[in-house]
Enzyme design. Structure first.
Site, short mmCIF file in Angstrom:
data_model
loop_
_atom_site.label_atom_id
_atom_site.label_comp_id
_atom_site.label_asym_id
_atom_site.label_seq_id
_atom_site.Cartn_x
_atom_site.Cartn_y
_atom_site.Cartn_z
N GLU A 12 0.85 -1.18 0.00
CA GLU A 12 0.00 0.00 0.00
C GLU A 12 0.89 1.24 0.00
O GLU A 12 1.71 1.43 0.90
CB GLU A 12 -0.90 0.02 1.23
N LYS A 55 -13.22 -2.88 3.14
CA LYS A 55 -12.25 -2.83 4.25
C LYS A 55 -12.91 -2.11 5.41
O LYS A 55 -13.37 -0.97 5.27
CB LYS A 55 -10.98 -2.09 3.84
N LYS A 109 -4.40 -16.10 36.64
CA LYS A 109 -4.10 -17.48 37.02
C LYS A 109 -5.14 -18.08 37.97
O LYS A 109 -5.47 -19.26 37.86
CB LYS A 109 -2.70 -17.57 37.63
N GLY A 152 16.91 -17.97 35.34
CA GLY A 152 15.47 -18.08 35.14
C GLY A 152 15.10 -18.62 33.77
O GLY A 152 13.97 -19.08 33.57
N HIS A 166 -12.92 3.43 8.60
CA HIS A 166 -12.02 3.36 9.76
C HIS A 166 -12.65 4.09 10.95
O HIS A 166 -13.24 5.15 10.78
CB HIS A 166 -10.66 3.99 9.46
N ASP A 196 4.49 -24.17 36.16
CA ASP A 196 5.54 -23.48 36.92
C ASP A 196 6.13 -24.39 38.00
O ASP A 196 7.32 -24.33 38.30
CB ASP A 196 4.97 -22.22 37.61
N ARG A 204 1.84 -10.05 53.19
CA ARG A 204 1.78 -11.09 52.16
C ARG A 204 2.79 -12.19 52.43
O ARG A 204 2.52 -13.37 52.19
CB ARG A 204 2.02 -10.48 50.77
#
Length: 518
Positions: free
Chosen positions: A30, A136, A282, A456, A111, A319, A376
């Site tokens: 384009e 489009k 999770k 890691g 658009h 994990d 925590r």
């Protein structure tokens, strides 16, 4: 097919990049002629064009740069048609005033850079009334579910329709629109010059996502997260799919926490075979699943969802084993047979820390938890039935194995460490869950203090390999995954040292920050 958008302010550069794209295998380009501020020579751009082209001249209101009169703009578009270019892009409000001529195909476009309207079907019908060869319709995704609305529209369309959503939420439809009948999708010349929100480079679309090979039979996988744009998982999995010659694609799928269940139900339209799951989803993934194995239920979080042949979602946590196997690499180097009786100090209190703590405790290690947030940290210690020490006193703990589950030392803050070098003692196993950089300051200090460092990267590739096995039934080579990840990370570090690359976070940092770790 991939259409590559070119927007340069000089004819010479646009021609040069067009030639470069042709050499790299581009089939359609384009030409955004609205980018050339003055003295446009359309004949110069299209005379010896190396690929078919779409000529586009956008107004500022449509996301373009054309600053001259509307009459002049229409003249340019008519000139393109008279010159016999392959395609010309016409907005709906001007399409009827520019008649069809010759072999040039008409793309009638719409658009919306702010939202995905509720009346998509009505807008599509209006575009179809403008004598298009191709419709489009491109909108900004406000929600991941907008992808499904758009892809359903593409799949039902009687006129060939290029339809996808912009933005990070819209990646799914941008990559999968061809699977549902779109003649092509759009890409940009390079990652440094993104022309629309959420756009990928030509190389990413062609080499990483293998867009041209996606078809009705392509199996869909993805990583769910928020944010998710900097996840390295799409690189690992798509490279592995290609090496195994599998008709599969793996996508980054941004999903807000409040939309998790609703989005996964809507994504049944995509027939997704499996998800990797990162923060903040999770716990939600475990609740969403129809079934879960015992260790995943005990951890209380899942990083993997797999669709069974019966249509049920199975939750798993890769994990857990990946972290323990990584620690055992250090123990093996130390010639220790197991974690039994080893004193393990875990820094952090998020999901990964919990999984590692559970695994270590199960193998009869003596576990201690320390976290910047005392609340925590003590909560995790209580759930693991292990010891807790405040963050300020972590250096006084006698440990045989040190595990860092915090983001301290992660790119780009690579000169930080969660554990002072003089606290390390010879023969400790030091495992850092950070993998970017591979050699953190903590691991460098561990080497200097004659410890046994474990990167890691080992955990990341192992959890990915386990997911790959769940997803496909095939084994993934740890060496190949490791090499792929190192190659992906390395350019980021190099570019940053040269001062022209933006900092990149990855999902581990998102997870650790979300969980309030140090």
């Amino acid at each position: 097919m991939i259409c590559v958008t070119l927007g340069r302010t000089r004819h010479k550069m646009m021609i040069a990049e067009h030639e470069s794209l042709a050499e790299r295998g581009a089939e359609l380009v384009e030409l955004r002629v609205d980018w050339i501020p003055r003295g446009l020579r359309l004949d110069r751009l299209i005379k010896n064009r190396p690929t078919p082209v779409i000529v586009t001249c956008r107004r500022p209101a449509d996301g373009g740069r054309f600053s001259d009169s509307e009459e002049k703009r229409l003249t340019i578009l008519r000139e393109a048609i008279m010159s016999g270019v392959e395609y010309v892009d016409l907005e709906a409000d001007i399409a009827k005033s520019i008649p069809r001529y010759g072999k040039t195909q008409r793309i009638v476009s719409y658009h919306d850079f702010e939202k995905t309207p509720d009346n998509l079907e009505e807008i599509h019908e209006q575009l179809c009334e403008c004598d298009p060869d191709i419709v489009k319709i491109v909108t900004m995704a406000d929600s991941p579910i907008d992808n499904i609305r758009m892809l359903e529209l593409v799949a039902k369309a009687k006129v060939p329709t290029v339809g996808f959503c912009m933005g990070e939420y819209g990646v799914v439809s941008r990559i999968l629109c061809g699977k549902y009948g779109a003649p092509f999708s759009y890409a940009t010349f390079s990652k440094e010059r993104v022309m629309a929100p959420g756009q990928f480079s030509f190389e990413e679309m062609k080499r990483l996502y293998r867009y041209d090979q996606i078809n009705d039979e392509t199996a869909v996988f993805g990583v769910l997260g928020d944010p998710v744009g900097h996840s390295w998982s799409p690189i690992l999995f798509n490279v592995a799919f290609a090496k195994n010659k599998m008709n599969a694609v793996y996508l980054p799928m941004r999903v807000g926490a409040e939309e998790f269940s609703e989005t996964l139900k809507a994504y049944e339209f995509l027939k997704v075979h499996g998800y990797s799951v990162t923060i903040p989803h999770k716990q939600s993934a475990l609740k969403f699943a129809d079934k879960a194995d015992e260790s995943t239920r005990k951890i209380g979080a899942a990083n993997t969802l797999v669709k069974s042949k019966s249509g049920n979602w199975h939750a798993k946590n890769t994990d857990y084993d990946a972290a323990l196997d990584s620690i055992k690499l250090g123990l093996a180097a130390k010639k220790e047979p197991s974690l039994n009786g080893q004193r393990v100090l875990i820094l952090g209190a998020g999901g990964v820390a919990q999984a590692i703590g559970m695994g270590a405790a199960k193998e009869n290690a003596v576990v201690t938890v320390s976290n910047r947030s005392k609340t925590r940290g003590s909560q995790l210690a209580k759930s693991l039935n292990c010891q807790h020490v405040t963050w300020g006193n972590r250096g006084a703990v006698g440990a045989d194995v040190l595990v860092n589950c915090t983001p301290v030392g992660m790119f780009p803050e690579m000169n930080e460490t969660p554990f002072e070098p003089h606290w390390l003692r010879e023969d400790m196993v030091v495992f850092d869950t950070i993998y970017n950089p591979e050699n953190t300051l903590l691991l460098k200090s561990a080497k200097e203090r004659l410890c046994y460092p474990v990167s890691g990267i080992e955990m990341f590739v192992r959890q990915a390999a386990a997911q790959f096995k769940y997803f496909t039934g095939k084994e993934a080579s740890l060496d190949e995954l490791r090499t792929t990840l190192r190659r992906a990370i390395s350019p980021v570090r190099v570019k940053t040292s040269q001062g022209h690359a933006a900092p990149a976070e990855h999902e581990a940092k998102s997870e650790q920050n979300e969980n309030g770790e140090a």
